[in-house]
Enzyme design. Structure first.
Site, PDB file in Angstrom:
ATOM      1  N   TYR A 144     -23.898  55.135  47.018  1.00  0.00           N
ATOM      2  CA  TYR A 144     -24.237  55.069  45.595  1.00  0.00           C
ATOM      3  C   TYR A 144     -22.942  54.841  44.822  1.00  0.00           C
ATOM      4  O   TYR A 144     -21.953  55.533  45.037  1.00  0.00           O
ATOM      5  CB  TYR A 144     -24.874  56.396  45.159  1.00  0.00           C
ATOM      6  CG  TYR A 144     -25.174  56.491  43.684  1.00  0.00           C
ATOM      7  CD1 TYR A 144     -26.152  55.692  43.089  1.00  0.00           C
ATOM      8  CD2 TYR A 144     -24.498  57.409  42.871  1.00  0.00           C
ATOM      9  CE1 TYR A 144     -26.432  55.806  41.733  1.00  0.00           C
ATOM     10  CE2 TYR A 144     -24.779  57.525  41.520  1.00  0.00           C
ATOM     11  CZ  TYR A 144     -25.750  56.718  40.960  1.00  0.00           C
ATOM     12  OH  TYR A 144     -26.031  56.822  39.612  1.00  0.00           O
ATOM     13  N   ASP A 239     -14.644  53.142  46.661  1.00  0.00           N
ATOM     14  CA  ASP A 239     -15.220  53.970  45.612  1.00  0.00           C
ATOM     15  C   ASP A 239     -14.871  55.422  45.942  1.00  0.00           C
ATOM     16  O   ASP A 239     -15.520  56.052  46.776  1.00  0.00           O
ATOM     17  CB  ASP A 239     -16.736  53.758  45.539  1.00  0.00           C
ATOM     18  CG  ASP A 239     -17.385  54.644  44.485  1.00  0.00           C
ATOM     19  OD1 ASP A 239     -16.684  55.512  43.935  1.00  0.00           O
ATOM     20  OD2 ASP A 239     -18.592  54.473  44.231  1.00  0.00           O
ATOM     21  N   LYS A 267     -15.081  62.117  38.471  1.00  0.00           N
ATOM     22  CA  LYS A 267     -15.200  63.530  38.856  1.00  0.00           C
ATOM     23  C   LYS A 267     -13.870  64.296  38.724  1.00  0.00           C
ATOM     24  O   LYS A 267     -13.507  64.698  37.631  1.00  0.00           O
ATOM     25  CB  LYS A 267     -15.793  63.629  40.264  1.00  0.00           C
ATOM     26  CG  LYS A 267     -17.202  62.976  40.317  1.00  0.00           C
ATOM     27  CD  LYS A 267     -17.964  63.256  41.564  1.00  0.00           C
ATOM     28  CE  LYS A 267     -19.194  62.395  41.744  1.00  0.00           C
ATOM     29  NZ  LYS A 267     -20.433  62.923  41.252  1.00  0.00           N
TER      30      LYS A 267
HETATM   31  N1  PLP Z   1     -19.580  56.476  42.858  1.00  0.00           N
HETATM   32  C1  PLP Z   1     -19.804  57.558  43.610  1.00  0.00           C
HETATM   33  C2  PLP Z   1     -19.311  57.577  45.022  1.00  0.00           C
HETATM   34  C3  PLP Z   1     -20.498  58.652  43.095  1.00  0.00           C
HETATM   35  O1  PLP Z   1     -20.719  59.721  43.859  1.00  0.00           O
HETATM   36  C4  PLP Z   1     -20.953  58.597  41.754  1.00  0.00           C
HETATM   37  C5  PLP Z   1     -21.711  59.722  41.177  1.00  0.00           C
HETATM   38  O2  PLP Z   1     -22.110  60.650  41.810  1.00  0.00           O
HETATM   39  C6  PLP Z   1     -20.681  57.455  41.000  1.00  0.00           C
HETATM   40  C7  PLP Z   1     -19.996  56.414  41.578  1.00  0.00           C
HETATM   41  C8  PLP Z   1     -21.135  57.368  39.587  1.00  0.00           C
HETATM   42  O3  PLP Z   1     -20.395  58.247  38.798  1.00  0.00           O
HETATM   43  P1  PLP Z   1     -20.969  58.761  37.383  1.00  0.00           P
HETATM   44  O4  PLP Z   1     -22.142  59.636  37.708  1.00  0.00           O
HETATM   45  O5  PLP Z   1     -19.814  59.501  36.790  1.00  0.00           O
HETATM   46  O6  PLP Z   1     -21.341  57.558  36.608  1.00  0.00           O
END
Ligand code: PLP
Length: 427
Positions: A144, A239, A267
């Protein structure tokens, strides 16, 4: 367990907010319960509005690596509150946080702050396309990367939990250049790159997947991504929104010693406030406006409160000993959970890298989303409910990771293992 105040707040919220929540996984639908409403947090614990206390392994889905209300972060926020909350003009705090990231993650020469992980990945994809002049993006099933249209293809997290293979509202044309492959499928990836590599703008991956439960990369998988993207001139994007400063000081790329071209963060770099960031090689980052022509902007980007919380958090994490401590605590937790499952003769696969952990109720080794989906979701739901009643707060979905903070004590961990033993005895 008393939940009448939470239930009343949930009913009121549902009238005004879709599903009563501002992010779907909080609705607890997949575990057949209702959300508890939180009144406050302190160190490793959260307290709900009905007076129930929980040891928290969600930690706001990852940011709170120091636990709730760490004094360093609170003091930093108070200092900023005294001067203002946002200026729409640069502050020194932005450069200070950028320097900390650059010092701790060697692949990052330059970084741009945004407001969420979604913005970070969305912007990194645009940059990879702008830089290469190509369109195709390769991602992996069950990873994700936030909810931007192009990346919401066979995604994990809430999308996995809700069983939506993408989402209505995304035109087919928008995802026609997004190709998704099974995680850890080295052969499939190398075949695809051999066919289409010269059209591939970028490959985006969670170097440790955390949104289909926690799934570790097989030996050779990340190496293959690096080798093939280099060969074809595609941008390799890690990511690290979840793994950044979580699995190791140098993030997942430091842990596995692979150097991506671009990295996305979120985060932890916001220390519990809304932040995202993307950074990497100077030659690529120089393509972003105002230096280059790839456009990306944000009213509150680099917000001083968020920068201060991030600086305070990363400053603590500059000490290597912190990661040894986190690893030791998480190991104790995971070993204890596995022992509890083994003694109860319940099939369970567990794992952790640093303080990012996961478990599946399955006999199968979990290398990808298909494997993850063999987990017994009914058993997970019962386990979740049983743990909640015993004061242990886990994410309400099999397809999320667990996190341990510096504020967790060995006593917290042992209490958690005892609770797991009691719950598993009844499963
Ligand atoms: N990328 C990863 C690996 C994530 O775990 C998340 C959210 O959990 C995101 C992107 C998206 O981040 P946000 O919820 O701050 O938009």
């Amino acid at each position: 367990m008393e939940t009448s105040k939470s239930n009343a707040l949930y009913n009121a919220a549902k009238k005004l907010i879709p599903g009563g929540v501002n992010s779907p996984v909080r609705a607890c639908g997949s575990v057949g319960g209702k959300p508890v409403f939180i009144e406050r947090g302190d160190k490793s614990h959260i307290y709900d509005v009905d007076g129930n206390t929980y040891i928290d392994y969600v930690l706001s889905y990852g940011p709170l690596i120091l636990g709730h209300r760490p004094p360093q972060v609170i003091k930093a926020l108070e200092r900023v509150l005294a001067i203002g909350t946002s200026f729409g003009a640069p502050t020194a705090l932005e450069t200070e946080l950028a320097q900390l990231v650059v010092d701790m993650v060697p692949s990052v020469d330059m970084i741009r702050m945004v407001n969420s992980g979604t913005e970070a990945t969305m912007s990194a994809i645009r940059l990879a396309r702008g830089y290469t002049g190509r369109d195709i993006i390769i991602k992996f099933d069950g990873c994700y990367h936030g909810h931007a249209d192009t990346l919401l293809v066979t995604a994990g997290s809430g999308v996995a939990t809700l069983g939506i293979p993408g989402s209505p509202g995304i035109p087919a044309a928008v995802v026609s250049n997004t190709l998704s492959l099974p995680y850890n499928d080295i052969e499939g990836f190398e075949r695809l790159m051999a066919q289409k590599g010269d059209q591939v703008a970028g490959v985006i991956v969670e170097a440790v997947a955390g949104n289909m439960g926690m799934v570790q990369p097989k030996e050779g998988f990340l190496e293959s991504l690096r080798k093939m993207t280099t060969k074809h001139g595609s941008v390799l994007i890690f990511d690290e929104v979840m793994t950044g400063f979580r699995v190791a000081q140098g993030s997942a790329q430091g842990y596995f010693k692979i150097t991506p071209d671009l990295s996305c963060f979120g985060k932890i770099i916001g220390g519990g406030l809304p932040v995202g960031a993307y950074g990497g090689k100077r030659v690529i980052m120089d393509q972003i406006a105002p230096v280059g022509s790839v456009y990306q902007a944000g009213t509150l980007s680099g917000n001083p409160l968020a920068m201060a919380a991030g600086i305070a958090t990363l400053t603590v994490l500059k000490d290597d000993a912190v990661y040894a401590e986190l690893d030791q605590k998480t190991h104790r937790l995971i070993k204890g959970l596995q022992g509890a499952a083994d003694d109860a003769k319940i099939p369970m696969k567990t794992g952790h890298i640093g303080s990012m952990a996961g478990f599946f109720f399955t006999e199968r080794d979990v290398y990808n989303f298909e494997d993850a989906k063999t987990s017994d979701l009914n058993r997970f739901a019962l386990f979740y409910q049983g743990m909640l009643k015993r004061g242990i707060y886990l994410a309400p979905s099999q397809f999320e990771a667990c996190f341990v903070s510096l504020a967790h004590t060995n006593e917290d961990i042992d209490t958690t293992i005892e609770a797991a033993r009691a719950v598993m005895a009844d499963l």
